[in-house]
Design an enzyme around this catalytic site. Structure first.
Site, PDB file in Angstrom:
ATOM      1  N   GLU A  75      -1.147  11.180  -0.681  1.00 24.38           N
ATOM      2  CA  GLU A  75       0.319  11.260  -0.775  1.00 24.38           C
ATOM      3  C   GLU A  75       0.755  11.465  -2.222  1.00 24.38           C
ATOM      4  OE1 GLU A  75       4.371   8.690   0.264  1.00 24.38           O
ATOM      5  OE2 GLU A  75       2.390   7.824   0.679  1.00 24.38           O
TER       6      GLU A  75
ATOM      7  N   THR B 280       8.664   1.368   3.950  1.00 19.36           N
ATOM      8  CA  THR B 280       9.681   0.787   3.078  1.00 19.36           C
ATOM      9  C   THR B 280      10.750   0.033   3.862  1.00 19.36           C
ATOM     10  OG1 THR B 280       9.362   2.601   1.528  1.00 19.36           O
ATOM     11  CG2 THR B 280      11.366   1.296   1.275  1.00 19.36           C
TER      12      THR B 280
END
Length: 398
Positions: free
Chosen positions: A261, A146
Site C-alpha cells: 500500500e 480507520t
C-alpha cells in the site's frame, strides 16, 4: 535493461495508456464532479487484464507482481489520469490481499504469503465469493480500518466482534473509507477482545446486512472521483465463514500488507510529479510573457530542471525498494523512506507546477489544479509522514 523496462512491461504500459486515453480522459472531469467512477469502468479494466495485475491467476488475477502493479499505477497517472482515479479503481488492491494470503494462494503474482497455516475451506470460499468476482469487475470491495478515534493507531481499534454461535456480532464505526459508498463488501478490522486490546480479526462484511449503515458521502479537498464514506455497525451478524484467516491474526495481516500500500502511494506521488513536470514544460514552451516563451528564461529552465530531478530521483528509489520487496528482503525502513521521499518530491513539484501555470493553474480546467489537490492526501494515507519518520528512526536504532 532495467527490471522495470522489460518488453512485457513496456507492453503493459502501452495497454494502460490506451485504456486511459480511450476510457478515462473523455469522462474524468465528469467523474470528478459526480464524486465517483462508474462500475462499468471496473468491468472494462478487468476485461483488459488491468484489474487483476499483481494477483495470481489461481484466484482469478492476471499474474505479475508488485512491480507490474507499480507500472500500471505510474502509467495511468502519466497518461492523464490521477491518483484519485487509482484510489477509486484499484481499491481492491487493499481489500483483497488479506484473503488471497489467508487462502495460501502462491503463484507468480501472489501479493502475500500464507497466514495462519494451511488454507481452510473457509478461506477458499472467500476466494470464490469475493476475490474472483472483484477481479472480474463485477463486485467492488473496500478496506475498513480507520476509526473516528484511531487513525494510525491500528492496535487501538474499538469496533468489536463478539462470537455468537456461527456468527460474530459487530458493533462500532469506521471513517474515511475509500470506495465505501460503492463497495459491495468491506474487509473490516474488528477487535475480538475488549476495545483497544489489539486482538484484531479481519471479517468480510456484506453491504445490506441488517445494522450495517453507510453514512454520508464525505466531501474532500482532493480525490473527488473517489467516493469516501463513514460506516456504522450496530449488532451486525456476520457469519464466521466470512472471517479471514484465524481469529486474532488481523493485526499481523494488516502489517504484512502495508508495504504494498505504501509503495503504491509512493508511486502515485512520483508519477504525479512526473506528469506535472511534463505539463509544465509544455506550458512554459507555449506560454509567452513580454514577447518571449517562459522556457527561454534561465530562472524558469532551472526551476523545471529541479522539478524533473526530484521526480526522477524519487522514481528511481521507489523502484529500487519495490524490487527488494519482490525479492523478499525485509525493507520496512526503506519502504517508509521511499514513501516520504516520493511524497516530498511530489509536494514540491506540484506547488511549482501550479505557480508556473499562473492564473490558469488555479482553474478547474487546468489538469495541474487537480494534481495539486490530489497530492495532499499522499502524505496522510497508508501512514502519515510522521509515522513513516518514526519507523525510519526505529530502523536507525533510535
Amino acid at each position: 535493461m532495467s527490471i522495470v523496462d522489460t518488453p512485457e512491461r513496456r507492453h503493459l504500459r502501452e495497454l494502460t495508456r490506451a485504456f486511459v486515453i480511450r476510457e478515462v480522459l473523455p469522462h474524468l472531469d465528469g467523474w470528478e464532479r459526480a464524486g465517483e467512477v462508474p462500475r462499468s469502468l471496473h468491468a472494462t479494466a478487468a476485461k483488459l487484464g488491468l484489474l487483476g495485475i499483481g494477483f495470481p491467476e489461481s484466484v482469478g488475477g492476471s499474474g505479475g507482481d508488485l512491480l507490474d502493479s507499480i507500472i500500471v499505477t505510474e502509467e495511468l497517472i502519466r497518461s492523464g489520469g490521477s491518483s484519485g482515479l487509482v484510489a477509486a479503481l484499484f481499491t481492491h488492491g487493499i481489500a483483497l490481499p488479506h484473503m488471497v494470503a489467508a487462502a495460501g494462494a502462491r503463484s507468480g503474482g501472489s501479493l502475500g504469503g500464507r497466514l495462519g497455516g494451511t488454507a481452510s475451506p473457509v478461506d477458499d470460499s472467500l476466494i470464490e465469493r469475493y476475490v474472483r468476482p472483484t477481479l472480474a469487475g463485477t463486485m467492488i470491495g473496500a478496506l475498513a480500518i480507520t476509526e473516528p478515534d484511531s487513525g494510525s493507531d491500528v492496535a487501538g481499534i474499538r469496533t468489536t466482534a463478539r462470537r455468537d454461535g456461527d456468527h460474530y456480532v459487530v458493533n462500532g464505526s469506521k471513517t474515511y473509507i475509500t470506495s465505501g459508498h460503492r463497495a459491495d463488501f468491506v474487509t473490516t478490522a474488528v477487535c475480538t477482545d475488549f476495545p483497544g486490546s489489539g486482538e484484531l480479526t479481519l471479517l468480510v462484511i456484506d453491504k445490506g446486512l441488517p445494522g450495517f449503515t453507510v453514512g454520508r458521502r464525505l466531501e474532500k479537498l482532493g480525490w473527488h472521483c473517489s467516493d469516501t464514506a463513514e460506516l456504522s455497525f450496530v449488532d451486525v451478524r456476520v457469519p464466521v465463514t466470512n472471517r479471514i484467516g484465524a481469529e486474532n491474526t488481523g493485526f499481523l495481516a494488516i502489517m504484512q500488507h502495508f508495504a504494498a500500500e505504501r509503495l503504491s502511494l509512493a508511486t502515485q506521488a512520483y508519477a504525479t510529479a512526473q506528469r506535472c513536470v511534463e505539463l509544465t514544460v509544455r506550458w512554459c514552451r507555449d506560454r509567452e510573457t513580454f514577447g518571449r516563451p517562459l522556457a527561454s528564461r534561465q530562472l524558469i529552465r532551472h526551476r523545471l530542471a529541479e522539478m524533473h530531478t526530484r521526480a526522477e530521483a524519487a522514481r528511481s528509489y521507489v523502484h529500487e525498494v519495490a524490487t527488494r520487496v519482490v525479492a523478499g528482503e525485509p525493507v520496512v525502513t526503506e519502504v517508509a523512506m521511499a514513501k516520504n521521499v516520493a511524497v516530498a518530491a511530489c509536494d514540491q513539484v506540484v506547488d511549482q507546477a501550479l505557480q508556473l501555470h499562473g492564473g490558469f493553474g488555479y482553474l478547474r480546467d487546468a489538469e495541474v489544479e487537480r494534481h495539486y489537490r490530489d497530492a495532499r492526501i499522499l502524505g496522510i494515507g497508508g501512514g502519515t509522514t510522521e509515522i513513516m519518520n518514526e519507523i525510519i528512526a526505529k530502523g536507525m536504532g533510535l
